[in-house]
Structure formats: structure tokens, C-alpha cells
Enzyme design. Sequence first.
Site, PDB file in Angstrom:
ATOM      1  N   ARG A 118      54.858  36.303 -61.446  1.00 52.92           N
ATOM      2  CA  ARG A 118      53.408  36.707 -62.035  1.00 52.92           C
ATOM      3  C   ARG A 118      53.177  37.500 -62.861  1.00 52.92           C
ATOM      4  O   ARG A 118      54.133  37.812 -63.613  1.00 52.92           O
ATOM      5  CB  ARG A 118      52.479  37.546 -60.728  1.00 52.92           C
ATOM      6  N   ASN A 156      44.430  43.343 -63.955  1.00 53.35           N
ATOM      7  CA  ASN A 156      44.857  44.242 -62.838  1.00 53.35           C
ATOM      8  C   ASN A 156      46.100  44.722 -62.804  1.00 53.35           C
ATOM      9  O   ASN A 156      47.742  44.090 -63.480  1.00 53.35           O
ATOM     10  CB  ASN A 156      45.373  43.357 -61.915  1.00 53.35           C
ATOM     11  N   GLU A 157      46.988  46.218 -63.355  1.00 55.34           N
ATOM     12  CA  GLU A 157      47.592  47.048 -63.698  1.00 55.34           C
ATOM     13  C   GLU A 157      48.220  46.262 -64.848  1.00 55.34           C
ATOM     14  O   GLU A 157      49.119  45.919 -65.242  1.00 55.34           O
ATOM     15  CB  GLU A 157      48.501  46.751 -62.419  1.00 55.34           C
ATOM     16  N   CYS A 165      56.920  42.971 -75.263  1.00 56.67           N
ATOM     17  CA  CYS A 165      56.669  41.170 -75.369  1.00 56.67           C
ATOM     18  C   CYS A 165      57.351  41.762 -76.615  1.00 56.67           C
ATOM     19  O   CYS A 165      56.588  42.182 -78.349  1.00 56.67           O
ATOM     20  CB  CYS A 165      55.449  40.529 -75.401  1.00 56.67           C
ATOM     21  N   GLU A 313      44.532  51.329 -55.205  1.00 52.43           N
ATOM     22  CA  GLU A 313      45.316  50.591 -54.457  1.00 52.43           C
ATOM     23  C   GLU A 313      46.437  51.758 -53.826  1.00 52.43           C
ATOM     24  O   GLU A 313      46.922  53.116 -54.912  1.00 52.43           O
ATOM     25  CB  GLU A 313      45.786  50.453 -54.939  1.00 52.43           C
ATOM     26  N   TRP A 321      58.600  47.138 -51.889  1.00 55.84           N
ATOM     27  CA  TRP A 321      59.277  46.983 -53.266  1.00 55.84           C
ATOM     28  C   TRP A 321      60.858  47.575 -53.734  1.00 55.84           C
ATOM     29  O   TRP A 321      61.531  47.410 -54.695  1.00 55.84           O
ATOM     30  CB  TRP A 321      59.088  46.505 -54.279  1.00 55.84           C
ATOM     31  N   GLU A 361      55.283  39.529 -51.072  1.00 50.59           N
ATOM     32  CA  GLU A 361      54.793  40.406 -50.556  1.00 50.59           C
ATOM     33  C   GLU A 361      54.660  40.564 -48.863  1.00 50.59           C
ATOM     34  O   GLU A 361      53.500  41.464 -47.839  1.00 50.59           O
ATOM     35  CB  GLU A 361      53.527  41.431 -50.913  1.00 50.59           C
ATOM     36  N   LYS A 362      55.383  39.880 -48.493  1.00 49.83           N
ATOM     37  CA  LYS A 362      55.132  39.645 -46.581  1.00 49.83           C
ATOM     38  C   LYS A 362      55.252  40.759 -45.966  1.00 49.83           C
ATOM     39  O   LYS A 362      55.087  40.928 -45.069  1.00 49.83           O
ATOM     40  CB  LYS A 362      55.329  38.589 -46.605  1.00 49.83           C
ATOM     41  N   PHE A 363      55.863  41.075 -46.862  1.00 50.34           N
ATOM     42  CA  PHE A 363      56.718  43.038 -45.985  1.00 50.34           C
ATOM     43  C   PHE A 363      56.017  43.771 -46.138  1.00 50.34           C
ATOM     44  O   PHE A 363      56.138  45.018 -46.217  1.00 50.34           O
ATOM     45  CB  PHE A 363      58.194  42.792 -46.108  1.00 50.34           C
ATOM     46  N   HIS A 364      55.053  44.038 -46.792  1.00 51.21           N
ATOM     47  CA  HIS A 364      54.345  44.693 -48.007  1.00 51.21           C
ATOM     48  C   HIS A 364      53.429  45.061 -46.517  1.00 51.21           C
ATOM     49  O   HIS A 364      52.203  44.152 -46.720  1.00 51.21           O
ATOM     50  CB  HIS A 364      53.882  44.432 -49.392  1.00 51.21           C
TER      51      HIS A 364
HETATM   52  C1  GAL Z   1      50.633  46.811 -56.967  1.00 48.35           C
HETATM   53  C2  GAL Z   1      49.653  45.311 -57.338  1.00 48.35           C
HETATM   54  C3  GAL Z   1      49.269  44.833 -56.354  1.00 48.35           C
HETATM   55  C4  GAL Z   1      50.593  44.459 -55.086  1.00 48.35           C
HETATM   56  C5  GAL Z   1      51.376  46.128 -54.764  1.00 48.35           C
HETATM   57  C6  GAL Z   1      51.694  46.181 -53.789  1.00 48.35           C
HETATM   58  O1  GAL Z   1      51.450  47.215 -58.321  1.00 48.35           O
HETATM   59  O2  GAL Z   1      48.406  46.200 -58.730  1.00 48.35           O
HETATM   60  O3  GAL Z   1      49.180  43.469 -56.010  1.00 48.35           O
HETATM   61  O4  GAL Z   1      51.252  44.078 -55.472  1.00 48.35           O
HETATM   62  O5  GAL Z   1      51.703  46.722 -56.138  1.00 48.35           O
HETATM   63  O6  GAL Z   1      52.329  47.751 -53.908  1.00 48.35           O
END
Ligand code: GAL
Length: 668
Positions: A118, A156-157, A165, A313, A321, A361-364
Site C-alpha cells: 500500500r 490515511n496516515e 521521496c 485508531e 507488525w 493484517e490477518k493477525f492484527h
Molecule cells: C495503522 C494504519 C491502519 C492499520 C494499522 C495496524 O498504521 O492506519 O490501516 O494498518 O496501522 O496497526
Amino acid sequence: MANSSKFGATWRPDRIWFGGDYNPEQWPREIWDEDMTLMQKAGVTVATVAVFAWSKLEPREGEFDFGWLDELLDLLHANGISVDLATATAAPPAWMAKNHPDSLPVTASGVTLSTGSRQQYSPSSKTYARLAACLVSKMAERYGSHPAVISWHLNNELGCHVAQCYGEDSAEAFRLWLQAKYGTIENLNRAWNTEFWSQRYTEFDQINPPRQAPTFINPTELIDFDRFSSDALLKVYQREAEILRAATPEIPLTTNFMGLFKYANYWQWAEEVDFVTDDSYPDPADPQHPAQTAATRDLMRSLARGKTWMLMEQAPNAVNWRPQNAAKPAGMNRLYSMQSVARGSDGVMYFQWRQSRAGAEKFHSGIIGHAGSETRVFRETAALGSELAGMQEIIGTRNHAKVAMVFDWESWWAIEQPAGHTNLSYLGNFMTWYRPLFDQNVLVDFVPPQGDLSSYDLVIAPMLYIMDDRTQQNLADYVAAGGNLAVSYQSGILDEDLAVHLGGYFGKLREVLGLWVEEFAPLAKPVRSTKPLPEVALSGSVSGKGKVWTETIHATTAETLAVFLDGPSAEGIAVTRNSFGKGQAFYVGTQPNKPTATMLVNRILAEAGVYSEFGFIGKGIEIVRREDKVFVMNHNDQPFELPAELAGKLGIASTIAAYDCLIGIHHD
Ligand code: GAL
């Protein structure tokens, strides 16, 4: 472009935001109905929708499909759930890279970042800008009057994965930025001191982004690139904001910040959003995190300057991660949520509603996990939803801090540049000062170097490496008028072009501090030694240990509070106090270790006449007052016995369970 919207400090949400990122495009349609039922059960008030939906909304360039999003917004609305609608520009579809490879970001070593993940766009890409603008216009046109939509969530973020860049579009934008800043190439040559190493330029188009080079790159070029890169990311936001403000002026705008994120100067960004939002992922396994997370909440409140801020969030349980992804024990989800509310947030949101079944992100964790909703996490989150529903009167209430800490992104960038002093950590030093205040339950506001200091009893400026004339004047005026200032080592060393203040550093502040510095003597770890980093002893009316740094200080008018007993600056001055005008200034020429920092901060608080309302209660016990509500939080994995008098005064139980938060009322 400063914020030209009508939403000032007066805009408030009409209910506490509770919910989070909702990505139903990853799920079959029948799940959506179950989601609605469960959202109601959990007390969800707001869902952030379409954050990563670009490839579904525009499957082929110029071909749009909004049908599914129409249905989703209607469904949410029918269920009384408001929508924080994303502009969907955070993750470009694969066709963009295929049709327009120039949109891809490039690293300093010339590697083009590819698809399959992404955020694969250059913030300065003209193609990305054009295609994003097209999508945002369509979103505004289609959903601007949808009754569920209460805010726009831009991108987003920004900068999370690609903060800087170095590609061709970035090079061109960087040159234009420099031209606008300096006007003439001669001005740039002067500011960058290009006589050094034959770096003189005769045309702007000879300048490149600081791509990989044989050795150290010009430091002023580096910091200008940091400034430019923060602006370039902000520009992604501003381009979207311009479209949305014209099309839907009645809908407030935000983009989610990332706490103490190095690459975006949020002081500038905060001016552009209608409300500040933050993403926060403390590591449950890190004992330092209660204080660090508190600091990010304080930063957000301070950035908001009276406007609403919200936790946008957080993870309901573990993330996926880190090298090790600790779960949140029972209570911690609520504890960190309440910490944000205590420190000013008007919302508690999560990433994400339903845990993904596949993908990176399946294990988030999600509020609904792989096991469904008959789970501890769902029950805990739903209980919090109902508790927050009963706390609506907190919306818009304020925290009042007597202490401020100066926070400066530019000093952060500069002090951690190569070819400076190794091992200096801006945040490490900042937290050395913040942590004892946190432990003493002293609330801290963050202020920019030129911010208004007049309402604070004490201002701490740790490692304010860059001090231009206005900053020096701001600090000097504050002290002259009766303020109490504490300044750490490596403050006031450089001007805004990163040229040294000659004659003993500090510029005008030399007089305020009543000293000058002759020589630096950092505490380097001896080469080939396995011993830990060395410490030096401090002795005087302040005693203890310092680490990382010593230096040769000459007092002109300052009184010595401590000297170095050993180390490279043995017998020299380490800590001072100086009267200036109606106020006083402290200087600390080392990085105190934890107990010493506590002692020093207590001494400075006492001399500044700042008394903590609650004081130190116990390790891991955090107390924060938000108007009449007092949040008492236990970050320990064991219950804690609160002083009976405090519990009685606040009307709360005197035993606080592990990871619990009790909310009392202050009657005065
Ligand atoms: C953030 C992001 C989300 C998701 C999340 C996972 O950085 O905005 O989309 O990836 O982390 O912790």
C-alpha cells in the site's frame, strides 16, 4: 494555506466517537447485516469507511463503481451509525503503477518502490495528484450530502510508509520549494554555506534531493529536504481539502496523525485540520509505554489548541507488525482508551472493526476476532462503548496544564543528522524530562518554540538545538516577565540555517542563562569495551548521575547547583540557576539518569512554585484531571491501594484493580 474553514475551536462532535475502521469490502454481503447488529450491541457510533477502497471504487482508470458504497452508507445510516468517510486515496490501485510508473516513490538510493502493498505513490507525483483529485471530487459529489457522513477522513496516515521521496517529480517540487523559499540562488548559497566542499550552485536545477552520495550531505540541504518533505505530504492533504471545502463546506476535515512521528511537522499540519485525530499503538510489553502514550495524548491536545482531538485508531488487542506482538491483558484496552479521554480526547476509535481473514493484517486484532463475538475482546469493547455512552457531558471539556515543554520537529531533525553528535536521541532526552512529570502527575502541554508561553508557570526546553532570533526572544521575554525556564544541553547551538551561534552558543539566551559553553565532552562509550555507557557523578545542591553528555560551562551570572565530580568535565559546572528579569532560568549540561531527573524536576518544580495537585502516588499510577473529572489509572498488573484521603476526596474505591481506571469527581 492555513485552514480557511468555518470550523474553529467551537466545533464539537455531538456524541463521543466510538467505533473504528470498517472494511466490509473484504467480506461477503451477508456479514454486513451481522456487523450492524453487533455494532449496535457494542455501542458503535461512528465507522471510518473506505480507507483502502480505491481499487474497488475505481477498478479501472476512469471507471467508477460506487454501488457497494452507496449501499453501505445507507445501511450504516439506517442503523444510526455515523460515517467518517475516507477519501480512499491512501492505497492507489495497481493500474496506476502500470499506466503511470512515474507515480511510484523512489528511495534515496534510487530504488523504485513497487505494488502489492500500500501507499506506493510519491507525495509529489503529478499523476497521483491528478488521479487522487478526480476520485476525491467524485466522492464529494456523491456523498457530500449523505446524511450518515459527519466528517471527511483525508488519505490515511500520510507518510507512514513513504515519508520522503527522491524521484524526479520530488526533485522538481523540491527545486520549486527552494526557489520559493530563497528567491535567488545566491540566497540559497549563503544559507547552505556552499563554499564548503565546492558545493556552490549557479542554477536551481543543479540541486537534487539528498540522494545517496559519496559521504555526508550538506546539513542545511538535509533539513530543507525534511521541511520540504513534511510540506509535500501536507500538500497531499491540502489538495484534497481544497476540493472538499469547496464542495462540502459543512463537513469537517481530518487526517489521522501518528503521535510523535518524525517526518511531519504537525505544528503546521494542525492548522489545516478541523479536528485533530491520532493513531496510537502502545506496546503492552513495554513498561515505558504508559508515559510515552501519555506524551502523545498531550501532544495531540496541544496541537488541537482548543479544537476537538480524538483517538482515531488503536488496536483492541495485539498488533501484527512488531517482532513480538504482545496481547493486551484484560482491562488494558479500556485503560488506554480512558487515558486518551482523560487527556482530552472526545472519541475512542479502533483499527479495526472485524479482523481480516487474509492479507498482511490477518493477525492484527479486531473488535470481532477470528473466533467471532463471543470473546473477551468483544465483551470488553462493548462494555466500554456503553460506559462512554454515559459520559457525553465530557465532550469539549478542557485540561489545564501549568507546565509546558517545548517540542520542535526541526531540532529533532537536525540533532539526529549524520555528521553531528552520535547517540543523541531527541525523544530520549525529551522523555528524560517528561517521565518524572508524568510520575508526579503533573500535566504537561506541548508548545512550539515560538508559541505563547505566558500561561505557564514552568517551561522546559529540552534539546532545543535550533534557536532562531524569534525563539530566543520568546524564551527571554517569558523569563523576563517572571517565567521559570529549564533548558537542557544541546539547546541554542544552531540558527535556522544550521549555522552555529558563535561566542559560546545560545545567542540572546546566554544572558538569560547567565553562562556560556566553551567545549563539548560527550560521554562516548570506550571503543572495544563491553562496559555499559558511562555515567558521571554530579554533586552540589542537586546530586546524582548524568549520562550521554558533559561540557565545559562558564558561569557569568549563574549560580552553580551541581558540578561534575568525574568524567571529562570533572570539577566543571553541570547544573545552574540564573535570575533574569522577574524570572529564573535553569540549565542542565548533561542527561540526568532516572532518579536524578526526578530529583532535578522536583527541585525545579519547587523553585518554580508548581505544586502537583496529586503528587506521586505510586509506580504505574497515573492521575489526570479533566475539569471536574479525575481519572485514576493503574498501569500495574497488580491491584494498588490508593491513599484513603485521595479516594475519599474523589469519591472512588480505595483499591484500584490491575489495569483499571477509576473516575472520580473533584469538588472545588
Ligand atoms: C495503522 C494504519 C491502519 C492499520 C494499522 C495496524 O498504521 O492506519 O490501516 O494498518 O496501522 O496497526
